[in-house]
Design a protein around this motif. Sequence first.
Motif, PDB file in Angstrom:
ATOM      1  N   GLY B 268       0.848  -1.197   0.000  1.00 28.82           N
ATOM      2  CA  GLY B 268       0.000   0.000   0.000  1.00 28.82           C
ATOM      3  C   GLY B 268       0.873   1.232   0.000  1.00 28.82           C
ATOM      4  N   SER B 269       0.256   2.362  -0.319  1.00 34.38           N
ATOM      5  CA  SER B 269       1.032   3.591  -0.381  1.00 34.38           C
ATOM      6  C   SER B 269       0.763   4.482   0.833  1.00 34.38           C
ATOM      7  CB  SER B 269       0.663   4.371  -1.645  1.00 34.38           C
ATOM      8  OG  SER B 269      -0.715   4.710  -1.577  1.00 34.38           O
ATOM      9  N   GLY B 270      -0.257   4.117   1.611  1.00 37.14           N
ATOM     10  CA  GLY B 270      -0.596   4.940   2.772  1.00 37.14           C
ATOM     11  C   GLY B 270      -1.792   5.840   2.522  1.00 37.14           C
ATOM     12  N   SER B 271      -2.215   5.931   1.258  1.00 33.68           N
ATOM     13  CA  SER B 271      -3.327   6.841   0.983  1.00 33.68           C
ATOM     14  C   SER B 271      -4.647   6.092   0.770  1.00 33.68           C
ATOM     15  CB  SER B 271      -3.015   7.661  -0.279  1.00 33.68           C
ATOM     16  OG  SER B 271      -2.841   6.767  -1.366  1.00 33.68           O
ATOM     17  N   GLU B 272      -4.607   4.790   0.949  1.00 27.84           N
ATOM     18  CA  GLU B 272      -5.824   4.006   0.709  1.00 27.84           C
ATOM     19  C   GLU B 272      -6.828   4.190   1.843  1.00 27.84           C
ATOM     20  OE1 GLU B 272      -2.762   2.716   0.696  1.00 27.84           O
ATOM     21  OE2 GLU B 272      -2.383   1.947  -1.302  1.00 27.84           O
ATOM     22  N   SER B 273      -8.094   3.922   1.536  1.00 29.87           N
ATOM     23  CA  SER B 273      -9.121   4.068   2.571  1.00 29.87           C
ATOM     24  C   SER B 273      -9.506   2.731   3.192  1.00 29.87           C
ATOM     25  CB  SER B 273     -10.373   4.729   1.982  1.00 29.87           C
ATOM     26  OG  SER B 273     -10.769   4.025   0.825  1.00 29.87           O
ATOM     27  N   LEU B 274      -9.194   1.648   2.459  1.00 32.37           N
ATOM     28  CA  LEU B 274      -9.536   0.314   2.968  1.00 32.37           C
ATOM     29  C   LEU B 274      -8.253  -0.437   3.312  1.00 32.37           C
ATOM     30  CD1 LEU B 274     -12.112  -1.091   0.372  1.00 32.37           C
ATOM     31  CD2 LEU B 274     -12.536  -0.795   2.816  1.00 32.37           C
ATOM     32  N   LEU B 275      -8.314  -1.236   4.372  1.00 31.90           N
ATOM     33  CA  LEU B 275      -7.176  -2.090   4.713  1.00 31.90           C
ATOM     34  C   LEU B 275      -7.663  -3.513   4.884  1.00 31.90           C
ATOM     35  CD1 LEU B 275      -4.172  -2.503   5.548  1.00 31.90           C
ATOM     36  CD2 LEU B 275      -4.887  -2.054   7.904  1.00 31.90           C
ATOM     37  N   LEU B 276      -7.009  -4.441   4.191  1.00 36.30           N
ATOM     38  CA  LEU B 276      -7.279  -5.868   4.381  1.00 36.30           C
ATOM     39  C   LEU B 276      -6.109  -6.436   5.174  1.00 36.30           C
ATOM     40  CD1 LEU B 276      -8.893  -8.494   3.742  1.00 36.30           C
ATOM     41  CD2 LEU B 276      -7.582  -8.636   1.609  1.00 36.30           C
ATOM     42  N   ILE B 277      -6.393  -7.167   6.255  1.00 33.13           N
ATOM     43  CA  ILE B 277      -5.348  -7.800   7.062  1.00 33.13           C
ATOM     44  C   ILE B 277      -5.516  -9.306   6.979  1.00 33.13           C
ATOM     45  CG2 ILE B 277      -4.310  -8.060   9.344  1.00 33.13           C
ATOM     46  CD1 ILE B 277      -5.224  -5.276  10.047  1.00 33.13           C
ATOM     47  N   SER B 278      -4.423  -9.986   6.688  1.00 33.68           N
ATOM     48  CA  SER B 278      -4.457 -11.448   6.627  1.00 33.68           C
ATOM     49  C   SER B 278      -3.145 -12.002   7.148  1.00 33.68           C
ATOM     50  CB  SER B 278      -4.671 -11.912   5.182  1.00 33.68           C
ATOM     51  OG  SER B 278      -3.508 -11.659   4.418  1.00 33.68           O
ATOM     52  N   TYR B 279      -3.118 -13.314   7.383  1.00 35.33           N
ATOM     53  CA  TYR B 279      -1.882 -14.018   7.710  1.00 35.33           C
ATOM     54  C   TYR B 279      -2.048 -15.441   7.204  1.00 35.33           C
ATOM     55  CZ  TYR B 279      -4.707 -15.779  11.561  1.00 35.33           C
ATOM     56  OH  TYR B 279      -5.715 -16.350  12.293  1.00 35.33           O
ATOM     57  N   GLY B 280      -0.954 -16.168   7.128  1.00 36.81           N
ATOM     58  CA  GLY B 280      -1.007 -17.568   6.714  1.00 36.81           C
ATOM     59  C   GLY B 280      -1.461 -17.751   5.273  1.00 36.81           C
ATOM     60  N   LEU B 317      -0.344  -0.378  13.569  1.00 39.00           N
ATOM     61  CA  LEU B 317      -0.832   0.995  13.746  1.00 39.00           C
ATOM     62  C   LEU B 317      -0.525   1.841  12.523  1.00 39.00           C
ATOM     63  CD1 LEU B 317       0.079   1.508  17.503  1.00 39.00           C
ATOM     64  CD2 LEU B 317      -2.223   1.510  16.524  1.00 39.00           C
ATOM     65  N   GLN B 318       0.658   1.628  11.953  1.00 40.16           N
ATOM     66  CA  GLN B 318       1.036   2.364  10.744  1.00 40.16           C
ATOM     67  C   GLN B 318       0.086   2.029   9.594  1.00 40.16           C
ATOM     68  OE1 GLN B 318       5.063   1.604   9.501  1.00 40.16           O
ATOM     69  NE2 GLN B 318       5.567   3.765   9.587  1.00 40.16           N
ATOM     70  N   ALA B 319      -0.233   0.745   9.470  1.00 39.39           N
ATOM     71  CA  ALA B 319      -1.134   0.317   8.388  1.00 39.39           C
ATOM     72  C   ALA B 319      -2.544   0.855   8.606  1.00 39.39           C
ATOM     73  CB  ALA B 319      -1.153  -1.207   8.296  1.00 39.39           C
ATOM     74  N   LEU B 320      -2.959   0.910   9.864  1.00 35.29           N
ATOM     75  CA  LEU B 320      -4.311   1.378  10.183  1.00 35.29           C
ATOM     76  C   LEU B 320      -4.471   2.881   9.965  1.00 35.29           C
ATOM     77  CD1 LEU B 320      -4.969  -0.522  13.556  1.00 35.29           C
ATOM     78  CD2 LEU B 320      -6.159  -0.918  11.406  1.00 35.29           C
ATOM     79  N   ALA B 321      -3.366   3.612  10.079  1.00 33.99           N
ATOM     80  CA  ALA B 321      -3.433   5.081  10.042  1.00 33.99           C
ATOM     81  C   ALA B 321      -4.091   5.571   8.760  1.00 33.99           C
ATOM     82  CB  ALA B 321      -2.025   5.665  10.180  1.00 33.99           C
ATOM     83  N   GLY B 322      -5.074   6.410   8.905  1.00 33.43           N
ATOM     84  CA  GLY B 322      -5.725   7.035   7.746  1.00 33.43           C
ATOM     85  C   GLY B 322      -6.769   6.168   7.079  1.00 33.43           C
ATOM     86  N   LYS B 323      -6.980   4.965   7.578  1.00 44.87           N
ATOM     87  CA  LYS B 323      -7.956   4.085   6.912  1.00 44.87           C
ATOM     88  C   LYS B 323      -9.361   4.372   7.443  1.00 44.87           C
ATOM     89  CE  LYS B 323      -4.729   1.709   4.741  1.00 44.87           C
ATOM     90  NZ  LYS B 323      -3.571   2.516   5.167  1.00 44.87           N
ATOM     91  N   LYS B 324     -10.356   4.111   6.569  1.00 43.42           N
ATOM     92  CA  LYS B 324     -11.749   4.287   6.994  1.00 43.42           C
ATOM     93  C   LYS B 324     -12.330   2.961   7.485  1.00 43.42           C
ATOM     94  CE  LYS B 324     -12.583   8.591   5.175  1.00 43.42           C
ATOM     95  NZ  LYS B 324     -11.352   8.730   4.432  1.00 43.42           N
ATOM     96  N   ARG B 325     -11.822   1.875   6.916  1.00 44.22           N
ATOM     97  CA  ARG B 325     -12.406   0.574   7.234  1.00 44.22           C
ATOM     98  C   ARG B 325     -11.345  -0.501   7.124  1.00 44.22           C
ATOM     99  NH1 ARG B 325     -15.675  -3.104   4.012  1.00 44.22           N
ATOM    100  NH2 ARG B 325     -17.097  -4.253   5.376  1.00 44.22           N
ATOM    101  N   VAL B 326     -11.433  -1.458   8.054  1.00 47.42           N
ATOM    102  CA  VAL B 326     -10.478  -2.562   8.067  1.00 47.42           C
ATOM    103  C   VAL B 326     -11.239  -3.875   7.939  1.00 47.42           C
ATOM    104  CG1 VAL B 326      -8.654  -3.698   9.379  1.00 47.42           C
ATOM    105  CG2 VAL B 326      -9.060  -1.247   9.680  1.00 47.42           C
TER     106      VAL B 326
END
Lengths: 432, 371
Positions: B268-280, B317-326
């Motif tokens: 991501g570039s940091g300007s996105e509004s959505l964040l998807l979190i995954s592992y495995g 926290l860095q990834a979450l910053a500025g996001k509207k929805r996770v």
Amino acid sequence: MSSLLNPNRPPVFCPGCTHDQVVHAVDQALQLLGKRGEEVAIVSDIGCSGLFDTFFNTHAFHGLHGRALTYATGLKMARPELTVLVVMGDGGLGIGGAHLLASCRRNLDLTLLVLNNFNYGMTGGQCSPTTPAEAVTSSAFLNTLERPLDLCQVVETAGASYVGRALGMDKRLPGTIAEAIQFKGFAVLDIWAVCPGRYAKKNRSGASSLEAQQSQLPAAPGVVPSNVRPEYQEAYASAAAGLSPEKRVATVECDHRAPVESRQEILLLGAAGQFVNTVGELLCLAGMSGGLQASLKSDYPITVLRGHSICEVVLDPRQVGYTGLSQPGVVLAIGREGVARKSALLSALPEEAVIYADSALELPSTAARVESLACDRLGIAKNEKALALLSHMAAKGEVITVAMLAAALPLRYSGKLLDKAEALMSRVIENQ
Amino acid sequence: MAYSFLDGNEAVARGAVDAGCQFFAGYPITPATSIYQKMLELLPPLGGICLQGEDEIASIGFCLGAAMAGWPAMTATSGPGISLYSEQLSFAIGGEIPLVVIDVQRLGPSTGSATKGADGDIQFLRWNSSGGLPVVVLAPVDVKDCYQLTRQAFAIASHYRIPVFLASNKEIGLTKESVLLDREAFQPCVQPGPLAQGDSLPFTPLPGTQVPALIPMGGKQLSRQTSSSHGEDGYITTSAQEIAKVVRRLKDKVSRDTNALSFYDYDGSGSESLLLISYGVTSRAARVAVAQLRQQGESIAHLILKTLYPVPESAILQALAGKKRVVVVEMNLGQYVEEIRRLAGSLEVHFYGQMDGELINPETIIREVRS
């Protein structure tokens, strides 16, 4: 040789506890053998006997209840020159039953001292596996319902090659312990002890009483001639020395060009015993020799040689992303169980999809193109059908070519099996 | 560049051997058995030891004995085996015994489905000890990660003197794929812990560090190990002060180094509004989903966590910053999402979980991101 006892940490047992005498007997035994502290590891368990390791200036490993033999085993295998003495009570003996039996089977050079005072002293005098049925303990009527085990009988039967029984207060104990330590193999000493804090308060179990009871039993053998055999660590090292080091991780040369522009999903449907997995691997190796990336995952039940065997293969000129199949373009119908399990998927295949099928198999009605192979007419056995159908697919030049498959076979087979596989592939191709 | 074709379990074994593993003990259990079989093939000819314990409790016990002798050790199992390891793991944590533990997770609960995958042991791996003191849990995405993270696990276990877990999955362990292992390029995130020289106490941390040097059992210097509460001298203690000091250090030695232990991929570039979190393994489907969503004009970033514990709070926290929805996706009914919710504050966290023995596919993830 001087004492290995730590004068700053004298034993802290109840006044009159036999463990105190055993501590001194162990120390004397080690002196008799001329052992220095760093040559010895005492591995202890939980309970009053678990305090042993604190009294000695030796290596010391105090672990979980019943598990002392497990640490001792790892330690002795890594440091065979170390004298490893395992100390546990009749409590550890019970909870660690599986480890006791396994140690008897293994014959690793450990010496096990079981400080047997017929109850769990530290937790308040509950019954243990060696408590006589008629004894009065904190377990109320429970021990009256069980039969105690005879440690010496059990370990001798299980394979211990040195089995001794002693009284903790016996003046000859140092010599007995030294003999058990000297013995090269798994040695067990059942050392009977008085528990003044708990057991002896309610049961006649003083020195003379224990002596009388022991004399009623057949004498423990010491060395058990029928169990004497190679010591485990030495036998292990000897067996390992005969093994040749493993070759490097195999790589696949890419000498061909696959007729593929985009991600391909291939589904193999068969039964256990049809080498579906192996042929799935061959498909991947063939793809890789044509410059493709490959992934393979399998679905099969827990039974052996029964039930379905299904493989999902992805071949992609770029990295394989998702390893599941969203929409297989190619299906190999190899066996009934696999076909039945994916019946709905087969019915829903579009007309662009192709099924390479054993002509003897009944398929659900489908829009997909079916390329049959008359396996029975060609004399192809049940466990050869998977490779036959893969060869059939290669012959059509779909996803892989014959050259790619031919390059893959020697990566998976060698010798006679390779000859057979190559012959089968040729037979199928010639009969297109 | 010639590719190899192997599954996650074989990659773990290769990684272990390349990391200097000398001791393996395990009990056969689907879908981890092939790790034991591979170590049995690889270790003895190299002078190492591979044992089949009478059960899992014996297997991990053997490893603890060998590890205290100074031999890097590993064991591998699935959920039911992790259950049996519990008490020995508490001991390993308290006794600061280096150990690598591979959990090739299968569908639970309990016996569940041996031949199906899940990520059902995530919290279990972190909290499977009395006292709850920290361990490290790494989560490979694919076969290459199995190799790389196993090598890292050995470095971490040795450096911090703790159990380090790999949360693998049947869908990785028994999936074969073409891979460039990049064996020569490997860089450990930390140096292995030193062995004690001279006259140290068993549990006195080295100056400027939180970790004592391991006194190898069987060497000239006497070594002392105990599962009881102990002070720096390795003897049982009843002093509240000493005990507090030790447990504090056991906590701090991991938590203070969280950043050094944080493995992750952020797309991501940091300007996105959505964040998807995954592992495995779910991350593979997640990547496909993200690519498709972006093609359809969505502004979405993707965080793949490869260290689960200690929680990579800075990275999250860095990834979450500025996001509207996770959106968080897991192959369980909601375990790691709790860590995300805790850090997300008032940010909306949408969770999708699936624990049925099937992979979460890209279409499902796209649907959940859109919902």
